[in-house]
Design a protein around this motif. Structure first.
Motif, PDB file in Angstrom:
ATOM      1  N   SER A 133       0.831  -1.201   0.000  1.00  0.00           N
ATOM      2  CA  SER A 133       0.000   0.000   0.000  1.00  0.00           C
ATOM      3  C   SER A 133       0.866   1.252   0.000  1.00  0.00           C
ATOM      4  O   SER A 133       0.590   2.211  -0.714  1.00  0.00           O
ATOM      5  CB  SER A 133      -0.921  -0.013   1.229  1.00  0.00           C
ATOM      6  OG  SER A 133      -1.602   1.200   1.359  1.00  0.00           O
ATOM      7  N   GLU A 134       1.929   1.242   0.812  1.00  0.00           N
ATOM      8  CA  GLU A 134       2.828   2.396   0.871  1.00  0.00           C
ATOM      9  C   GLU A 134       3.567   2.576  -0.447  1.00  0.00           C
ATOM     10  O   GLU A 134       3.777   3.701  -0.901  1.00  0.00           O
ATOM     11  CB  GLU A 134       3.812   2.231   2.036  1.00  0.00           C
ATOM     12  CG  GLU A 134       3.147   2.430   3.398  1.00  0.00           C
ATOM     13  CD  GLU A 134       4.058   2.099   4.559  1.00  0.00           C
ATOM     14  OE1 GLU A 134       5.083   1.410   4.323  1.00  0.00           O
ATOM     15  OE2 GLU A 134       3.757   2.509   5.688  1.00  0.00           O
ATOM     16  N   ALA A 135       3.952   1.447  -1.075  1.00  0.00           N
ATOM     17  CA  ALA A 135       4.630   1.535  -2.372  1.00  0.00           C
ATOM     18  C   ALA A 135       3.702   2.138  -3.421  1.00  0.00           C
ATOM     19  O   ALA A 135       4.111   2.977  -4.227  1.00  0.00           O
ATOM     20  CB  ALA A 135       5.104   0.153  -2.804  1.00  0.00           C
ATOM     21  N   ASP A 136       2.438   1.712  -3.400  1.00  0.00           N
ATOM     22  CA  ASP A 136       1.458   2.267  -4.342  1.00  0.00           C
ATOM     23  C   ASP A 136       1.256   3.754  -4.086  1.00  0.00           C
ATOM     24  O   ASP A 136       1.156   4.552  -5.021  1.00  0.00           O
ATOM     25  CB  ASP A 136       0.121   1.538  -4.209  1.00  0.00           C
ATOM     26  CG  ASP A 136       0.186   0.102  -4.709  1.00  0.00           C
ATOM     27  OD1 ASP A 136       1.149  -0.211  -5.440  1.00  0.00           O
ATOM     28  OD2 ASP A 136      -0.691  -0.694  -4.360  1.00  0.00           O
ATOM     29  N   LEU A 137       1.199   4.115  -2.804  1.00  0.00           N
ATOM     30  CA  LEU A 137       0.983   5.515  -2.442  1.00  0.00           C
ATOM     31  C   LEU A 137       2.176   6.373  -2.862  1.00  0.00           C
ATOM     32  O   LEU A 137       2.005   7.479  -3.391  1.00  0.00           O
ATOM     33  CB  LEU A 137       0.754   5.623  -0.932  1.00  0.00           C
ATOM     34  CG  LEU A 137       0.350   6.993  -0.374  1.00  0.00           C
ATOM     35  CD1 LEU A 137      -0.900   7.505  -1.066  1.00  0.00           C
ATOM     36  CD2 LEU A 137       0.122   6.890   1.131  1.00  0.00           C
ATOM     37  N   LEU A 138       3.398   5.856  -2.640  1.00  0.00           N
ATOM     38  CA  LEU A 138       4.598   6.572  -3.064  1.00  0.00           C
ATOM     39  C   LEU A 138       4.597   6.783  -4.577  1.00  0.00           C
ATOM     40  O   LEU A 138       4.958   7.846  -5.071  1.00  0.00           O
ATOM     41  CB  LEU A 138       5.852   5.807  -2.645  1.00  0.00           C
ATOM     42  CG  LEU A 138       6.251   5.914  -1.172  1.00  0.00           C
ATOM     43  CD1 LEU A 138       7.233   4.816  -0.805  1.00  0.00           C
ATOM     44  CD2 LEU A 138       6.852   7.273  -0.865  1.00  0.00           C
ATOM     45  N   GLU A 139       4.172   5.746  -5.297  1.00  0.00           N
ATOM     46  CA  GLU A 139       4.131   5.855  -6.758  1.00  0.00           C
ATOM     47  C   GLU A 139       3.110   6.899  -7.195  1.00  0.00           C
ATOM     48  O   GLU A 139       3.364   7.713  -8.083  1.00  0.00           O
ATOM     49  CB  GLU A 139       3.805   4.494  -7.369  1.00  0.00           C
ATOM     50  CG  GLU A 139       3.849   4.484  -8.888  1.00  0.00           C
ATOM     51  CD  GLU A 139       3.604   3.110  -9.466  1.00  0.00           C
ATOM     52  OE1 GLU A 139       3.527   2.993 -10.702  1.00  0.00           O
ATOM     53  OE2 GLU A 139       3.478   2.138  -8.686  1.00  0.00           O
ATOM     54  N   GLN A 140       1.928   6.880  -6.568  1.00  0.00           N
ATOM     55  CA  GLN A 140       0.898   7.865  -6.907  1.00  0.00           C
ATOM     56  C   GLN A 140       1.368   9.282  -6.579  1.00  0.00           C
ATOM     57  O   GLN A 140       1.055  10.224  -7.305  1.00  0.00           O
ATOM     58  CB  GLN A 140      -0.385   7.562  -6.123  1.00  0.00           C
ATOM     59  CG  GLN A 140      -1.094   6.292  -6.544  1.00  0.00           C
ATOM     60  CD  GLN A 140      -2.297   6.014  -5.665  1.00  0.00           C
ATOM     61  OE1 GLN A 140      -3.133   6.889  -5.425  1.00  0.00           O
ATOM     62  NE2 GLN A 140      -2.403   4.802  -5.156  1.00  0.00           N
ATOM     63  N   ALA A 141       2.119   9.414  -5.483  1.00  0.00           N
ATOM     64  CA  ALA A 141       2.599  10.733  -5.070  1.00  0.00           C
ATOM     65  C   ALA A 141       3.863  11.141  -5.822  1.00  0.00           C
ATOM     66  O   ALA A 141       4.351  12.254  -5.632  1.00  0.00           O
ATOM     67  CB  ALA A 141       2.871  10.744  -3.560  1.00  0.00           C
ATOM     68  N   ASN A 142       4.388  10.224  -6.648  1.00  0.00           N
ATOM     69  CA  ASN A 142       5.605  10.493  -7.424  1.00  0.00           C
ATOM     70  C   ASN A 142       6.782  10.806  -6.508  1.00  0.00           C
ATOM     71  O   ASN A 142       7.596  11.685  -6.783  1.00  0.00           O
ATOM     72  CB  ASN A 142       5.386  11.646  -8.412  1.00  0.00           C
ATOM     73  CG  ASN A 142       6.466  11.698  -9.488  1.00  0.00           C
ATOM     74  OD1 ASN A 142       7.044  10.674  -9.837  1.00  0.00           O
ATOM     75  ND2 ASN A 142       6.732  12.882  -9.999  1.00  0.00           N
ATOM     76  N   MET A 143       6.870  10.077  -5.392  1.00  0.00           N
ATOM     77  CA  MET A 143       7.964  10.260  -4.435  1.00  0.00           C
ATOM     78  C   MET A 143       8.818   8.999  -4.406  1.00  0.00           C
ATOM     79  O   MET A 143       8.315   7.892  -4.594  1.00  0.00           O
ATOM     80  CB  MET A 143       7.424  10.564  -3.041  1.00  0.00           C
ATOM     81  CG  MET A 143       6.696  11.894  -2.944  1.00  0.00           C
ATOM     82  SD  MET A 143       6.165  12.227  -1.252  1.00  0.00           S
ATOM     83  CE  MET A 143       5.274  13.769  -1.478  1.00  0.00           C
ATOM     84  N   VAL A 144      10.106   9.196  -4.131  1.00  0.00           N
ATOM     85  CA  VAL A 144      11.057   8.088  -4.134  1.00  0.00           C
ATOM     86  C   VAL A 144      11.672   7.965  -2.749  1.00  0.00           C
ATOM     87  O   VAL A 144      12.208   8.939  -2.204  1.00  0.00           O
ATOM     88  CB  VAL A 144      12.163   8.312  -5.177  1.00  0.00           C
ATOM     89  CG1 VAL A 144      13.196   7.186  -5.118  1.00  0.00           C
ATOM     90  CG2 VAL A 144      11.569   8.414  -6.574  1.00  0.00           C
ATOM     91  N   GLY A 145      11.611   6.758  -2.167  1.00  0.00           N
ATOM     92  CA  GLY A 145      12.207   6.526  -0.862  1.00  0.00           C
ATOM     93  C   GLY A 145      11.405   5.516  -0.072  1.00  0.00           C
ATOM     94  O   GLY A 145      10.313   5.105  -0.487  1.00  0.00           O
TER      95      GLY A 145
END
Length: 462
Positions: A133-145
């Motif tokens: 879920s966090e990986a999907d959220l990071l991808e949607q937010a266009n953030m890396v880390g």
């Protein structure tokens, strides 16, 4: 196969438990004391521990704490004898899963172990789903880390995105990605199909910024030859991002506060109010509480903007993200410039991980872009890194090698010369930004402006 560690100083008890649980196909490890128990826990991914409370001279409660230090999520079932039930209850308070009293029955052991391992399996599944879920959220937010600091920001973004009228104030050093956070809030909200418009409040003088934000009617001033729609109107239904809000003129702050309170704007030279539906996100890299004390920022506007504060951590506080960011930028710029750069040597990665990154993610991105432009190597090595990354950390103190000549000198003029040189260097480092220069020199902005005027440096600042 589930791994179970049995810790008991009585060989008969260990052998009995190994016989009972061995029939169910578990991988079993047995030992008689704390030292060997911790060694096994560190070497193997243990799913469950059966721990006797009385290990001769050692306390099972101490061993429980030591096991939890190795793996905070480890499940422990306490084995307790007559007269130690109170200690078993204390172990539960310390985080043990359950306890069982001696003598025990085979069926009871099998059942409690089965239930504990089902809980362990459920915990792992929850963590796996949370990571996905966090990986999907990071991808949607266009953030890396993947650092806890970044994940906290991403969850805050997710929360506030659902409330699309709340104003947001994003704080953080220059280059940390405040605009990225603002865009993520917009893109994850119900306003995502509406405009996202940004304006840098520090790049425009008062009059220009006022007409940019609110627009003007034809004839409102000398050069107003036609009506101009302001950014508030252009962003209607969407999001207006006010970057460098701390640089906004005090007179304009009053108008912005009124807009946030009334949700109406009036074009310059206009005679009617216009309703707007805009979420305002502001960002700053300066300390607004300090600006309030210096009377350069309105306290009431600060509280109106600070409904939902988000702080972007500097890169030096999320060093675990550096390898992921490097990989992301390497893929991007090696593809863009058609370069073979794909990897980073261990020595170069060590230097990059230890560097203090005053320019944060922006500095890292620019460095990778520069390397991809200049080099055709497949692997980034230390000699390809900037000198500030390869060399020792910059010294905080300025050293002077001046010697007082026999004929003496004018101290005041020498101090002025030194101040002028340092201020010029700071202006160069901040591209002429007065607020950033003041922070770099640890000066109040009013003091810096006085010195800029005194040394005729105003033309070198923006």
């Amino acid at each position: 196969m589930d791994k179970i560690l049995i810790v008991d100083d009585e060989a008969f008890i260990r052998e009995n438990l190994e016989r009972i649980l061995g029939e169910d196909g578990y991988q079993l490890f047995g030992c008689d004391g704390p030292k060997s128990a911790l060694q096994i826990a560190e070497q193997e991914e243990i799913d469950l521990v059966l721990l006797d409370l009385n290990l001769g001279a050692a306390s099972g409660l101490d061993v429980l704490q030591q096991l939890q230090a190795v793996d905070p999520d480890i499940l422990v079932i306490i084995i307790t004898g007559y007269g130690t039930v109170e200690s078993a209850v204390q172990a539960l308070k310390m985080g043990a899963y359950d306890y069982i009293k001696k003598p025990f029955k085979s069926d009871a052991i099998r059942l409690i172990v089965k239930l504990a391992l089902e809980k362990r399996s459920l915990q792992r599944e929850i963590r796996r789903l949370r990571r996905r879920s966090e990986a999907d959220l990071l991808e949607q937010a266009n953030m890396v880390g993947s650092s806890p600091q970044l994940l906290e920001v991403v969850h805050q973004v997710e929360d506030v995105a659902q409330h699309d009228t709340a104003t947001v104030l994003i704080c953080g050093e220059s280059g940390t990605g405040k605009e990225l956070v603002a865009r993520a809030i917009h893109n994850l909200s119900s306003r995502q199909r509406q405009p996202f418009i940004e304006v840098n409040c520090g790049s425009l003088p008062f009059n220009l910024l006022e007409t940019e934000l609110f627009g003007h009617e034809k004839g409102a001033f000398t050069d107003a030859h036609a009506r101009k729609i302001g950014l508030f109107e252009e962003a209607n239904g969407g999001t207006l991002f006010l970057d460098e809000i701390g640089e906004m003129d005090m007179a304009l702050q009053v108008k912005l506060l009124r807009v946030l309170e009334d949700r109406k704007i009036r074009r310059l030279g206009g005679n009617r109010n216009i309703d707007i539906d805009v979420r305002v996100i502001a960002a700053t890299n300066c300390d607004l509480s300090e600006a309030i004390q210096e009377k350069t920022f309105r306290e009431d506007l600060f509280y109106r903007l600070n409904v939902f504060p988000i702080t972007m951590p500097p890169l030096r506080e999320r060093r675990d993200d550096i390898p992921l960011l490097l990989d992301h930028f390497l893929k991007r710029y090696s593809r863009e410039f058609n370069r073979p750069v794909r990897e980073i040597s261990a020595e170069a990665l060590g230097l990059l991980s230890r560097y203090h990154w005053p320019g944060n993610v922006r500095e890292l991105r620019n460095m990778v872009e520069r390397i991809c432009i200049m080099h055709r190597n497949e692997v980034i090595t230390p000699d390809m890194l900037p000198v500030e990354v390869r060399g020792p950390a910059p010294q905080q103190n300025v050293t002077l090698d001046w010697v007082l000549p026999p004929q003496g000198m004018c101290l005041e003029s020498m101090v002025e010369e030194l101040e002028t040189k340092l201020i010029r260097q700071a202006l160069d480092m901040t591209a002429g930004n007065v607020a950033k220069t003041a922070r770099l020199l640890n000066l109040a902005r009013g003091t810096l402006r006085y010195k800029l005027e005194k040394y005729h440096l105003l033309d070198e600042s923006s």
